[in-house]
Write an enzyme that holds these catalytic residues in place. Structure first.
Site, short mmCIF file in Angstrom:
data_model
loop_
_atom_site.label_atom_id
_atom_site.label_comp_id
_atom_site.label_asym_id
_atom_site.label_seq_id
_atom_site.Cartn_x
_atom_site.Cartn_y
_atom_site.Cartn_z
N ALA A 1 -0.47 -1.47 4.45
CA ALA A 1 -1.34 -2.65 4.50
C ALA A 1 -1.88 -2.85 3.08
CB ALA A 1 -2.49 -2.40 5.47
N GLY B 1 1.25 1.04 6.94
CA GLY B 1 1.70 -0.12 7.70
C GLY B 1 3.18 -0.38 7.52
N GLU C 1 4.82 1.72 9.92
CA GLU C 1 4.54 1.18 11.27
C GLU C 1 5.40 -0.05 11.55
OE1 GLU C 1 0.30 1.24 10.32
OE2 GLU C 1 0.00 2.27 12.21
N GLU D 1 -2.42 7.27 5.74
CA GLU D 1 -3.75 6.67 5.93
C GLU D 1 -4.86 7.71 5.93
OE1 GLU D 1 -1.04 5.91 7.53
OE2 GLU D 1 -0.96 3.80 8.08
N1 T1G Z 1 -2.36 -1.94 -1.15
C1 T1G Z 1 -2.69 -2.59 -2.29
N2 T1G Z 1 -2.31 -2.18 -3.53
C2 T1G Z 1 -1.56 -1.07 -3.59
C3 T1G Z 1 -1.18 -0.34 -2.45
C4 T1G Z 1 -1.62 -0.83 -1.19
N3 T1G Z 1 -1.29 -0.22 -0.04
N4 T1G Z 1 -0.45 0.72 -2.85
C5 T1G Z 1 -0.37 0.65 -4.19
N5 T1G Z 1 -1.04 -0.41 -4.64
C6 T1G Z 1 -1.16 -0.84 -6.03
C7 T1G Z 1 -1.87 0.20 -6.88
O1 T1G Z 1 -3.28 0.04 -6.78
C8 T1G Z 1 -1.34 -0.12 -8.26
O2 T1G Z 1 -2.03 -1.28 -8.69
C9 T1G Z 1 0.10 -0.56 -7.98
O3 T1G Z 1 0.15 -0.91 -6.59
C10 T1G Z 1 1.09 0.56 -8.21
O4 T1G Z 1 0.60 1.67 -7.47
C11 T1G Z 1 -2.69 -0.55 9.01
C12 T1G Z 1 -4.42 0.75 7.40
C13 T1G Z 1 3.21 3.28 -3.00
C14 T1G Z 1 3.47 5.70 -3.58
O5 T1G Z 1 -1.80 4.63 1.42
O6 T1G Z 1 0.67 5.83 -2.34
O7 T1G Z 1 -1.32 0.81 5.75
O8 T1G Z 1 -3.07 -0.30 -10.75
O9 T1G Z 1 0.21 3.12 -9.48
O10 T1G Z 1 2.63 5.70 -8.62
O11 T1G Z 1 -2.02 1.66 9.33
O12 T1G Z 1 0.87 3.31 -4.71
O13 T1G Z 1 -0.90 -1.57 -10.89
O14 T1G Z 1 -3.04 -2.78 -10.37
O15 T1G Z 1 0.19 4.08 -7.12
O16 T1G Z 1 4.62 4.16 -8.11
C15 T1G Z 1 -1.35 2.93 3.50
C16 T1G Z 1 -0.78 3.79 -1.10
C17 T1G Z 1 -2.34 1.82 3.31
C18 T1G Z 1 0.07 3.93 0.15
C19 T1G Z 1 3.46 3.93 -5.35
N6 T1G Z 1 -0.52 3.06 2.33
N7 T1G Z 1 0.03 3.65 -2.29
O17 T1G Z 1 3.01 4.87 -6.31
O18 T1G Z 1 2.35 3.26 -8.17
S1 T1G Z 1 -3.45 1.70 4.67
C20 T1G Z 1 -0.84 3.91 1.35
C21 T1G Z 1 0.67 4.74 -2.83
C22 T1G Z 1 -2.44 1.17 5.94
C23 T1G Z 1 -2.14 0.67 8.34
C24 T1G Z 1 -3.04 1.26 7.32
C25 T1G Z 1 1.38 4.48 -4.13
C26 T1G Z 1 2.89 4.36 -3.99
P1 T1G Z 1 -2.27 -1.51 -10.28
P2 T1G Z 1 0.76 3.12 -8.09
P3 T1G Z 1 3.21 4.55 -7.87
#
Ligand code: T1G
Length: 674
Positions: free
Chosen positions: A67, A106, A109, A129
């Protein structure tokens, strides 16, 4: 479909297969526009009689990575993720999720709602998450157990670590691992194979049997790791619900648990740190596309605990290292320890069996400082003494090639003074690793007054390559972390004189969520660290301990007594020493409350952090938080000292500090900390 500018999702026909493609950099987060595009794409495929199956994939570096976290806490725009997922799940035509990169949260999911899943070998799939203080809130806790069973689901959901495509295929999460470079074609071919299969498989229709043994085993194995956190227990409860409730009731339960976490303080703190860690990599005033200096070979001076650990970071990232010691015996011991560490990791399956040889094959041990002449970066990790460091940097100035970056691993000392011992202060900076350097994630990059922008940017980029979380610090005694540690240690020792015990003070800190308190930390690091070593000069409780050889865990005695397994017990001898000091200082003994310990050891850290920011020795408050999370184990569910102070309430912190006579930083008093 509308043009990709407004709508990041497009569709392409491949005969009877419709491919739905999201192109929403950087990580195809499931924001409102993407959700709307998915809804339209699936509707198009269902409505088109010529389409027998669909493939769902993403352009760019990854399948949906979750998400859109930036939308949290704001009013939802457009169709919700649950509705999109329900649509996919109910599709009258099979949808194949074509996964590359990291299908997380997400994204996973969405893939679980698809009827089939294929992935390239390098893909990872997970539900992280819990690391944001949340739980999979779009059906993940109900679908994943139905696909992989309770045991695997508990690991993936309550610990939040992704699995490889290979592992995903083994546990049934992915139906097929396809060609690394032919994802779309292979997914389309797979779609054609299953297009006419009936009934269309739907995860929600599966059952998953209760597995109380797996749940208990998980709780036993991970109790300590989960302590203090709200989300992991909620994750476990949802997985259990998947085995006890009908699917829709389970979804309802999941949603209730999700909302409780989303509105709690822990998730706000953990999401703060997620972004803070990434923000820390940005250096104000330096263009993100600045040309970096190539780093192909790193020189490390000192093969002790720090030098060896530092070297391992680069070797593990495939960067060649020349390591220098003055004595052959020390050099051999140091490289031997490095090899042993690698072999231990390989034995535990943490690295590939050939990784130790590969890493050590990049290491060039030497007794000659001159052998550093071809290094692009040289890191000095010798005795913490300014004269010693200045002498070494004076020599490096003559040996190192033009353009080489010269770094000191000092944890306190003045980088400008070190830089002044060279003719190239613009190439000098601090790279303060935290012990054990090959394990601890934090790296403080200390910017000297004359450090060149490209030198600083190169060090920051290199930090990411060696998988460190780096924070830029200014030149100030102790930089960010250790400078904030000092007022805590001073007050902790005063509290001993006033009636508190080491175990009470440490307990307050461990109950707060720290891995250990000030005195446990002192015993671990060594009570003799920084001691003047004169057993007849006893000016503090620490001096008294050190003079008696109570140097901490390494001597089975410090502020605590230790058994052979290093289990601590309160020490009657230490109590005597404290009592003796107190009576000689005519200090009356009084009852000290836990709250006073918080106000006098944790609040002063916040105050020091505010001063560091006011002096421009840290870029932003979230950087200070990152330092304490990754360098000292501050509980991530409290978001770091500066975030915690805000959630405590600045007024409360200021009142606590003033009550004990502290001079409060202006920005803390005004509540304007940035
Ligand atoms: N939402 C918004 N921005 C995100 C994002 C996300 N989920 N994930 C990464 N970014 C942005 C990050 O802030 C950075 O921004 C850029 O993307 C590159 O990220 C309903 C509620 C995917 C493994 O927890 O683990 O889904 O600094 O530097 O090292 O059940 O990003 O460039 O402006 O980390 O290559 C669940 C979180 C969300 C994954 C990539 N998902 N992201 O790593 O790049 S909650 C996560 C990561 C959810 C549902 C629930 C990593 C990555 P900027 P980065 P990276």
């Amino acid at each position: 479909m509308t043009s990709p500018v407004q709508n990041p999702v497009r569709t392409e026909r491949h005969g009877d297969v419709l491919v739905i493609i999201s192109d929403s950099p950087p990580v195809n987060a499931l924001g409102a526009a993407v959700r709307g595009g998915l809804e339209a794409g699936v509707k198009e495929g269902v409505a088109d009689a010529s389409i027998t199956a669909m493939v769902l994939r993403c352009d760019g570096r990854t399948f949906f990575a979750g998400a859109d976290i930036t939308e949290f806490g704001k009013p939802m725009q457009g169709i919700g993720l649950h509705e999109v997922i329900d649509m996919i799940d109910a599709s009258s035509k099979p949808i194949v999720a074509a996964i590359h990169g990291t299908a997380l949260g997400g994204g996973c999911e969405v893939a679980l709602a698809c009827q089939y899943r294929v992935a390239v070998p390098s893909a990872k799939v997970g539900l992280p998450e819990v690391k944001l203080g949340l739980l999979p809130g779009a059906g993940g806790t109900q679908r994943l157990p139905r696909v992989v069973g309770v045991k695997a689901a508990l690991e993936m959901i309550a610990l939040g670590d992704p699995v490889s495509a290979k592992k995903a295929a083994e546990i049934g999460l992915v139906d097929k691992v396809v060609g690394e470079d032919s994802l779309e074609a292979d997914a389309i071919a797979f779609a054609r194979e299953i297009a006419d299969k009936r009934p269309i498989p739907r995860v929600r229709d599966r059952e998953v049997a209760p597995d109380p043994e797996a749940v208990e085993a998980f709780r036993q194995a991970n109790g300590r790791k989960m302590r203090g956190f709200d989300a992991p227990a909620a994750c476990v409860a949802c997985v259990v619900a998947a085995t006890e409730k009908p699917f829709d009731e389970g979804l309802q339960f999941e949603r209730e648990q999700f909302m409780k976490l989303m509105t709690g303080t822990q998730s706000a703190a953990q999401r703060h740190i997620f972004f803070a860690e990434r923000q820390a990599a940005k250096i104000d005033g330096i263009a993100s596309d600045i040309t970096l200096r190539p780093i192909n070979r790193v020189g490390v001076i000192g093969a002790g605990t720090m030098g060896g650990g530092i070297s391992m970071n680069f070797l593990s990232a495939g960067i060649a290292v020349t390591i220098v010691e003055m004595q052959k015996e020390a050099l051999d011991r140091g490289t031997g320890v490095m090899r042993k560490n690698y072999e231990a990791s390989a034995a535990k399956g943490r690295i590939k069996p050939d990784a130790p040889e590969q890493a050590m094959g990049l290491l060039k041990p030497t007794l000659n400082l001159e052998d550093l002449a071809d290094c692009d970066l040289i890191i000095e990790a010798v005795y913490e003494n300014m004269e010693v460091k200045k002498e070494i940097f004076g020599k490096l100035d003559k040996i190192a090639k033009p353009g080489a970056i010269l770094a000191s691993n000092t944890s306190y000392l003045d980088i400008d003074e070190i830089a002044a011992s060279t003719s190239r202060p613009e190439d000098v900076l601090g790279m303060h690793f935290f012990s054990p350097a090959n394990v601890m994630k934090l790296l403080e990059i200390v910017r000297g007054a004359k450090t060149a922008d490209d030198v600083l940017a190169t060090a920051m980029a290199l930090a990411k390559k060696i998988r460190k979380v780096a924070v830029v610090a200014g030149v100030t005694h102790g930089f960010i972390g250790n400078r904030m540690l000092m007022p805590r240690q001073v007050e902790a020792n005063k509290l001993l004189m006033e009636g508190a015990t080491p175990e009470q003070i440490d307990r307050v800190h461990t109950e707060f969520g720290m891995p250990m308190g000030p005195f446990q930390m002192s015993d671990l690091a060594g009570v003799d660290i920084g001691w003047h070593r004169d057993p007849n000069r006893i000016e503090s409780i620490r001096d008294a301990l050190a003079a008696e050889g109570r140097w901490g865990q390494k001597k089975q005695a410090g502020y605590y007594d230790y058994d052979e397994k290093r289990n601590p017990t309160p020490s009657p001898r230490v109590a005597e020493i404290i009592e003796d000091f107190r009576s000689r200082s005519n200090m009356p003994k009084r009852e000290i409350t836990d709250q006073e310990i918080v106000e006098r050891t944790l609040y002063p850290m916040v105050n020091e952090g505010a001063l560091i920011l006011e002096e421009g020795k840290a870029q932003r408050g979230s950087d200070v938080d990152v330092v304490w999370i990754y360098g000292y184990g501050w509980p991530v569910y409290r978001g770091g000292p500066m975030f915690w102070a805000q959630s405590e309430g600045y007024d409360k912190v200021v009142a606590g500090l003033e009550k004990h006579g502290f001079k409060v930083a202006d920005t803390l008093k005004a509540g304007t900390i940035k």
